[in-house]
Motif scaffolding. Sequence first.
Motif, PDB file in Angstrom:
ATOM      1  N   THR A  35       0.824  -1.212   0.000  1.00  0.00           N
ATOM      2  CA  THR A  35       0.000   0.000   0.000  1.00  0.00           C
ATOM      3  C   THR A  35       0.853   1.254   0.000  1.00  0.00           C
ATOM      4  O   THR A  35       1.967   1.265   0.533  1.00  0.00           O
ATOM      5  N   ARG A  36       0.324   2.301  -0.630  1.00  0.00           N
ATOM      6  CA  ARG A  36       0.982   3.608  -0.639  1.00  0.00           C
ATOM      7  C   ARG A  36       0.614   4.433   0.596  1.00  0.00           C
ATOM      8  O   ARG A  36       1.191   5.496   0.826  1.00  0.00           O
ATOM      9  N   LEU A  37      -0.332   3.960   1.378  1.00  0.00           N
ATOM     10  CA  LEU A  37      -0.799   4.727   2.537  1.00  0.00           C
ATOM     11  C   LEU A  37       0.186   4.563   3.684  1.00  0.00           C
ATOM     12  O   LEU A  37       0.306   3.486   4.271  1.00  0.00           O
ATOM     13  N   ARG A  38       0.877   5.645   3.992  1.00  0.00           N
ATOM     14  CA  ARG A  38       1.969   5.593   4.967  1.00  0.00           C
ATOM     15  C   ARG A  38       1.750   6.509   6.165  1.00  0.00           C
ATOM     16  O   ARG A  38       2.619   6.596   7.028  1.00  0.00           O
ATOM     17  N   ALA A  39       0.647   7.216   6.196  1.00  0.00           N
ATOM     18  CA  ALA A  39       0.415   8.162   7.284  1.00  0.00           C
ATOM     19  C   ALA A  39      -1.085   8.283   7.532  1.00  0.00           C
ATOM     20  O   ALA A  39      -1.903   7.709   6.804  1.00  0.00           O
ATOM     21  N   LEU A  40      -1.430   9.047   8.562  1.00  0.00           N
ATOM     22  CA  LEU A  40      -2.831   9.205   8.965  1.00  0.00           C
ATOM     23  C   LEU A  40      -3.151  10.677   9.159  1.00  0.00           C
ATOM     24  O   LEU A  40      -2.303  11.467   9.562  1.00  0.00           O
ATOM     25  N   ALA A  41      -4.398  11.021   8.875  1.00  0.00           N
ATOM     26  CA  ALA A  41      -4.908  12.357   9.169  1.00  0.00           C
ATOM     27  C   ALA A  41      -6.217  12.199   9.939  1.00  0.00           C
ATOM     28  O   ALA A  41      -6.904  11.174   9.826  1.00  0.00           O
ATOM     29  N   PHE A  42      -6.562  13.210  10.710  1.00  0.00           N
ATOM     30  CA  PHE A  42      -7.752  13.160  11.560  1.00  0.00           C
ATOM     31  C   PHE A  42      -8.668  14.332  11.226  1.00  0.00           C
ATOM     32  O   PHE A  42      -8.209  15.462  11.075  1.00  0.00           O
ATOM     33  N   ALA A  43      -9.951  14.024  11.116  1.00  0.00           N
ATOM     34  CA  ALA A  43     -10.937  15.043  10.744  1.00  0.00           C
ATOM     35  C   ALA A  43     -12.249  14.768  11.456  1.00  0.00           C
ATOM     36  O   ALA A  43     -12.502  13.650  11.922  1.00  0.00           O
ATOM     37  N   ALA A  44     -13.089  15.783  11.530  1.00  0.00           N
ATOM     38  CA  ALA A  44     -14.444  15.564  12.040  1.00  0.00           C
ATOM     39  C   ALA A  44     -15.125  14.534  11.153  1.00  0.00           C
ATOM     40  O   ALA A  44     -14.991  14.577   9.931  1.00  0.00           O
ATOM     41  N   ASP A  45     -15.837  13.597  11.747  1.00  0.00           N
ATOM     42  CA  ASP A  45     -16.505  12.589  10.953  1.00  0.00           C
ATOM     43  C   ASP A  45     -17.463  13.258   9.969  1.00  0.00           C
ATOM     44  O   ASP A  45     -18.213  14.165  10.346  1.00  0.00           O
ATOM     45  N   PRO A  46     -17.455  12.817   8.694  1.00  0.00           N
ATOM     46  CA  PRO A  46     -18.263  13.499   7.682  1.00  0.00           C
ATOM     47  C   PRO A  46     -19.770  13.294   7.810  1.00  0.00           C
ATOM     48  O   PRO A  46     -20.528  14.014   7.161  1.00  0.00           O
ATOM     49  N   GLU A  47     -20.220  12.349   8.629  1.00  0.00           N
ATOM     50  CA  GLU A  47     -21.668  12.139   8.716  1.00  0.00           C
ATOM     51  C   GLU A  47     -22.210  11.930  10.119  1.00  0.00           C
ATOM     52  O   GLU A  47     -23.419  12.019  10.325  1.00  0.00           O
ATOM     53  N   LEU A  48     -21.364  11.672  11.104  1.00  0.00           N
ATOM     54  CA  LEU A  48     -21.865  11.423  12.457  1.00  0.00           C
ATOM     55  C   LEU A  48     -21.800  12.705  13.283  1.00  0.00           C
ATOM     56  O   LEU A  48     -20.726  13.285  13.448  1.00  0.00           O
ATOM     57  N   PRO A  49     -22.916  13.140  13.825  1.00  0.00           N
ATOM     58  CA  PRO A  49     -22.939  14.384  14.593  1.00  0.00           C
ATOM     59  C   PRO A  49     -22.403  14.167  16.007  1.00  0.00           C
ATOM     60  O   PRO A  49     -22.315  13.027  16.487  1.00  0.00           O
ATOM     61  N   PRO A  50     -22.049  15.246  16.705  1.00  0.00           N
ATOM     62  CA  PRO A  50     -21.669  15.120  18.120  1.00  0.00           C
ATOM     63  C   PRO A  50     -22.815  14.511  18.924  1.00  0.00           C
ATOM     64  O   PRO A  50     -23.978  14.567  18.524  1.00  0.00           O
ATOM     65  N   ILE A  51     -22.459  13.929  20.067  1.00  0.00           N
ATOM     66  CA  ILE A  51     -23.459  13.268  20.902  1.00  0.00           C
ATOM     67  C   ILE A  51     -23.456  13.870  22.301  1.00  0.00           C
ATOM     68  O   ILE A  51     -22.490  14.493  22.732  1.00  0.00           O
ATOM     69  N   ASP A  52     -24.561  13.658  22.987  1.00  0.00           N
ATOM     70  CA  ASP A  52     -24.682  14.001  24.401  1.00  0.00           C
ATOM     71  C   ASP A  52     -25.155  12.773  25.146  1.00  0.00           C
ATOM     72  O   ASP A  52     -25.996  12.012  24.651  1.00  0.00           O
ATOM     73  N   SER A  53     -24.607  12.575  26.327  1.00  0.00           N
ATOM     74  CA  SER A  53     -25.045  11.484  27.197  1.00  0.00           C
ATOM     75  C   SER A  53     -25.047  12.009  28.623  1.00  0.00           C
ATOM     76  O   SER A  53     -24.571  13.124  28.872  1.00  0.00           O
ATOM     77  N   PRO A  54     -25.555  11.244  29.574  1.00  0.00           N
ATOM     78  CA  PRO A  54     -25.491  11.688  30.971  1.00  0.00           C
ATOM     79  C   PRO A  54     -24.065  11.937  31.457  1.00  0.00           C
ATOM     80  O   PRO A  54     -23.867  12.586  32.484  1.00  0.00           O
ATOM     81  N   HIS A  55     -23.067  11.445  30.699  1.00  0.00           N
ATOM     82  CA  HIS A  55     -21.666  11.601  31.104  1.00  0.00           C
ATOM     83  C   HIS A  55     -20.985  12.771  30.407  1.00  0.00           C
ATOM     84  O   HIS A  55     -19.791  12.993  30.614  1.00  0.00           O
ATOM     85  N   GLY A  56     -21.728  13.507  29.563  1.00  0.00           N
ATOM     86  CA  GLY A  56     -21.162  14.658  28.884  1.00  0.00           C
ATOM     87  C   GLY A  56     -21.202  14.520  27.375  1.00  0.00           C
ATOM     88  O   GLY A  56     -21.684  13.525  26.829  1.00  0.00           O
ATOM     89  N   SER A  57     -20.670  15.513  26.696  1.00  0.00           N
ATOM     90  CA  SER A  57     -20.707  15.542  25.239  1.00  0.00           C
ATOM     91  C   SER A  57     -19.472  14.865  24.652  1.00  0.00           C
ATOM     92  O   SER A  57     -18.451  14.695  25.317  1.00  0.00           O
ATOM     93  N   ALA A  58     -19.580  14.483  23.392  1.00  0.00           N
ATOM     94  CA  ALA A  58     -18.460  13.885  22.665  1.00  0.00           C
ATOM     95  C   ALA A  58     -18.721  14.040  21.180  1.00  0.00           C
ATOM     96  O   ALA A  58     -19.831  14.328  20.750  1.00  0.00           O
ATOM     97  N   ARG A  59     -17.675  13.850  20.392  1.00  0.00           N
ATOM     98  CA  ARG A  59     -17.805  13.929  18.952  1.00  0.00           C
ATOM     99  C   ARG A  59     -17.145  12.705  18.336  1.00  0.00           C
ATOM    100  O   ARG A  59     -16.509  11.907  19.042  1.00  0.00           O
ATOM    101  N   PHE A  60     -17.269  12.573  17.041  1.00  0.00           N
ATOM    102  CA  PHE A  60     -16.640  11.469  16.318  1.00  0.00           C
ATOM    103  C   PHE A  60     -15.509  12.033  15.465  1.00  0.00           C
ATOM    104  O   PHE A  60     -15.703  12.967  14.689  1.00  0.00           O
ATOM    105  N   LEU A  61     -14.332  11.454  15.618  1.00  0.00           N
ATOM    106  CA  LEU A  61     -13.142  11.877  14.899  1.00  0.00           C
ATOM    107  C   LEU A  61     -12.746  10.750  13.953  1.00  0.00           C
ATOM    108  O   LEU A  61     -12.502   9.621  14.403  1.00  0.00           O
TER     109      LEU A  61
END
Length: 199
Positions: free
Chosen positions: A135-161
């Motif tokens: 494979t030519r893929l030798r590194a990683l990048a991180f971005a906000a998930d293109p379709e999953l919205p942030p979430i809230d739970s009784p333990h606080g908020s979170a997002r998908f990366l």
Amino acid sequence: MARELMVDVADEAPGWAAIEAAVAIRVSDQNPLHWGTNNLPGQGLYGLSAYRSTGHWLLVTFGMTELFSKNSDELDVSGWGYELTMRVPMDADQPPAWSLRLLERLVDYVFASGRPFTEGHRMDPGGPITGQATTRLRALAFAADPELPPIDSPHGSARFLTVVGITADELDRMKATTTAEILSELAERSPMLVTDPTR
């Protein structure tokens, strides 16, 4: 990932339920594949799910956020404040083993180093992300998930990366410009930012 994971998330795992509810909005009704680790909650990756989507697997981690109970002092944020996602081509009845290992290692890195990832981060793991020189893929990048919205739970908020496999050339171009600019180019060809090791 040695064992298959079975969890009842009705009341005892509100953080888990919040993650599943967010994913359920975007994927058809299904029973995803589950894997678990030997970690206790709050000690690293607890589980990982693979959902079937249009032409690809959607992988989602469980364990970067507080799944079962609130333990951190930051009341408004659940755990590290995000879960990782990754999309890989669906060319078998299970996602490739390398993608599961990669996400597990990324979570382990955060817990061991205390250094969380965020949007725009890049990482050079020092070799092909699949472990294979084909494979030519030798590194990683991180971005906000293109379709999953942030979430809230009784333990606080979170997002998908979302984790995106990139080439060495793309990594160099990100360093010269921005991660977001090159990921935007990749999104023109793959709006869901699928990591295809054959590209």
